[in-house]
Enzyme design. Structure first.
Site, PDB file in Angstrom:
ATOM      1  N   GLY A   1       3.892   6.184   4.014  1.00 50.49           N
ATOM      2  CA  GLY A   1       3.867   5.485   2.737  1.00 50.49           C
ATOM      3  C   GLY A   1       4.890   6.056   1.780  1.00 50.49           C
TER       4      GLY A   1
ATOM      5  N   GLY B   1       0.841  -1.201   0.000  1.00 56.23           N
ATOM      6  CA  GLY B   1       0.000   0.000   0.000  1.00 56.23           C
ATOM      7  C   GLY B   1       0.870   1.243   0.000  1.00 56.23           C
ATOM      8  CB  THR B   2       0.916   3.832  -1.904  1.00 56.99           C
ATOM      9  OG1 THR B   2      -0.470   3.761  -2.167  1.00 56.99           O
ATOM     10  CG2 THR B   2       1.600   2.751  -2.646  1.00 56.99           C
ATOM     11  CB  THR B   3       0.097   8.293  -0.169  1.00 60.70           C
ATOM     12  OG1 THR B   3       1.108   8.113  -1.109  1.00 60.70           O
ATOM     13  CG2 THR B   3       0.350   9.571   0.598  1.00 60.70           C
TER      14      THR B   3
ATOM     15  CE1 TYR C   1       7.082   2.464  -7.371  1.00 58.79           C
ATOM     16  CE2 TYR C   1       5.776   0.469  -7.216  1.00 58.79           C
ATOM     17  CZ  TYR C   1       6.904   1.121  -7.649  1.00 58.79           C
ATOM     18  OH  TYR C   1       7.856   0.430  -8.348  1.00 58.79           O
TER      19      TYR C   1
END
Lengths: 279, 238
Positions: free
Chosen positions: A205, A76-78, A246
């Protein structure tokens, strides 16, 4: 041990004489009374001697992520969250990547923990989903025992202590626990390295640096009203999605107040970028 | 991590750089057997389709090894990746389904199977099942449901998903045709069973053209409230 006791039904696959017919060359500190079915002592008070590596890792030793033509797990990312006088505002993107492939643009990265707390997902998707579900279960049990909603500090400590047992084994978890308890808004950052930090604002993230840039600039103004706070959160995630490969998908903004959590808005980032890049 | 067993060979450490690089051939418990799976959820149906080629490296082990496994009258699972883990995982799921049926006197629902599979996969977090799963079936309201997984148990409910070796080729096409992504001024018509079937056949034919691990035959399982029907269509065998 936490992992094993949750998955007790899985352990039934082994024979009924499980502890007795187990191979003799296992680590000496392996508990004698495993698996333990007694419900007398609360799970969180039972001190486990160590994580059940024996269940999962083969005896010859193995890396957490083997070199295959692609055993890729989702990351997962932000995500970001910050406190305001009205509560805690949480915003997340929704992209999940497996290596460089975008596996999904519609992942739910905010996981409810009871009606009054939210946990965010960054790092390994399965790790975050699994451990936060476990913490949600323990929080519910604690609420029933103590007849009082569990505090954010307690829930974050439960999570931090659970994942600390697996430190070094390759878990990837970067989560923020956001809630409203008797001390007001609560925000903790917990990760798989063992960090547990309280704070007023966090971004977590791969896109967090970009989000901080927008977030820090507008925090003072965001305290004015809930709409301003949500708009700031939305812009920060949109900016991170713009610059970080991403992050992307859609922005989900949630708010945790004294009455519990609710979803404020849900926008596709492509639409937001048209709006923000013009301004 | 724990003792990563050394191979017994030592690297030329402060060498003169004249030696050829030493080849370390560690035993790998995994191998990649290829295959592609696809699931589409409709209003009152669900389609789970897979090719039937089983490969390893440059060889084809079998042309008749479908990757869809029927779990209950309403649920089908498609598993690709390492065939050994696929077989074990489906055995474990079937055993757990029976246990549930005996304890609770009812069949597991599609959503429950998905949640259970997530914990089964996560129990092997540090030595994962090298399997990409997609569950397709009907939920309690009779609507189509598709759940897609990663090897360690992260899952999500979708309307359509492709998994396996040709997934990166199929998923964008499905996003466009079923999800209407990146299309403007297009009417969002709900998907009918006939159109979905035609789409599945077309995408697999395309995948077989461009992915070496996909081909031979296509097996389609159609889940409706009347049960599960199967169809087999031939694909390129080269």
């Amino acid at each position: 041990m936490a992992l094993a006791s949750v998955l007790r039904a899985e352990l039934a696959e082994f024979s009924p004489n499980f502890p007795k017919n187990f191979p003799k060359n296992f680590p000496k500190n392996f508990p004698e009374d495993f698996p333990d079915d007694s419900e007398g002592i609360p799970e969180i008070l039972r001190d486990p001697p160590g994580p059940p590596r024996v269940l999962a890792a083969p005896p010859w030793g193995f890396e957490a992520e083997p070199e295959g033509p692609g055993l890729q797990i989702l990351h997962g990312t932000t995500t970001l969250a910050f406190k305001t006088p009205h509560g805690v505002t949480v915003a997340v993107d929704s992209r999940a990547t497996a290596g460089s492939y975008i596996a999904s643009q519609s992942v739910r990265k905010v996981l409810p923990i009871g009606g009054r707390m939210l946990g965010t997902m960054a790092g390994g998707a399965a790790d975050c989903a699994f451990w936060q579900r476990l913490v949600a279960r323990q929080c519910r049990v604690q609420e029933l025992r103590n007849k009082e909603p569990v505090s954010v500090a307690a829930a974050s400590k439960l999570l931090a202590n659970l994942v600390y047992q697996y430190k070094g084994l390759g878990l990837s978890l970067g989560t923020m626990l956001c809630g409203w308890d008797k001390r007001g808004p609560g925000l903790y950052y917990v990760d798989s390295e063992g960090q547990r930090v309280a704070g007023a604002a966090f971004a977590v993230g791969s896109g967090s640096s970009y989000a901080y840039g927008v977030l820090d600039r507008g925090l003072a103004a965001a305290a004015r009203s809930e709409e301003a706070a949500c708009e700031l959160a939305r812009r920060a995630i949109a900016q991170a999605a713009h610059r970080d490969a991403y992050s992307g998908g859609c922005v989900r903004v949630m708010h945790v107040g004294p009455e519990g959590w609710r979803e404020v808005s849900h926008h596709d980032i492509a639409e937001l970028q048209d709006k923000y890049l013009e301004a | 991590m724990l003792s990563t067993a050394g191979c017994g060979l030592s690297l030329p450490e402060a060498g003169y750089g004249l030696e050829a690089p030493v080849q370390h051939h560690r035993f790998s418990p995994y191998t990649f057997n290829g295959g592609t799976v696809l699931a589409i959820a409709g209003e009152d149906f669900c389609i789970v389709a897979s090719d039937t080629r089983l490969s390893e490296g440059y060889s084809i082990h079998s042309r008749d090894s479908p990757k869809c496994y029927k779990l209950t009258e309403r649920t089908v699972i498609g598993c690709t990746g390492f065939h050994g883990d696929c077989l074990t995982l489906t055995k474990i799921i079937e055993a757990r389904l029976k246990m549930y049926k005996h304890s609770n006197n009812k069949t597991m629902t599609t959503g429950a199977i998905a949640a259970m599979l997530s914990t089964i996969l996560y129990s092997r977090r540090f030595f994962p099942y090298y399997v990409y799963n997609i569950i397709g079936g009907l939920d309690e309201e009779g609507k189509g449901a598709v759940y897609s997984f990663d090897p360690v148990g992260s899952y999500e409910r979708d309307n359509f998903k492709a998994g396996g070796s040709a997934s990166a080729m199929l998923q964008p096409l499905l996003d466009n045709q079923i999800g209407f992504k990146n299309m403007q001024n297009v009417e969002h018509v709900p998907l009918t069973l006939e159109k979905a079937l035609q789409l599945v056949k077309d995408v697999f034919i395309s995948a077989a053209e461009r992915d070496v691990y996909t081909g031979d035959a296509l097996k389609i399982c159609i889940v409706t409230k009347d049960g599960i029907k199967e169809q087999t269509i031939q694909l390129r065998k080269d």
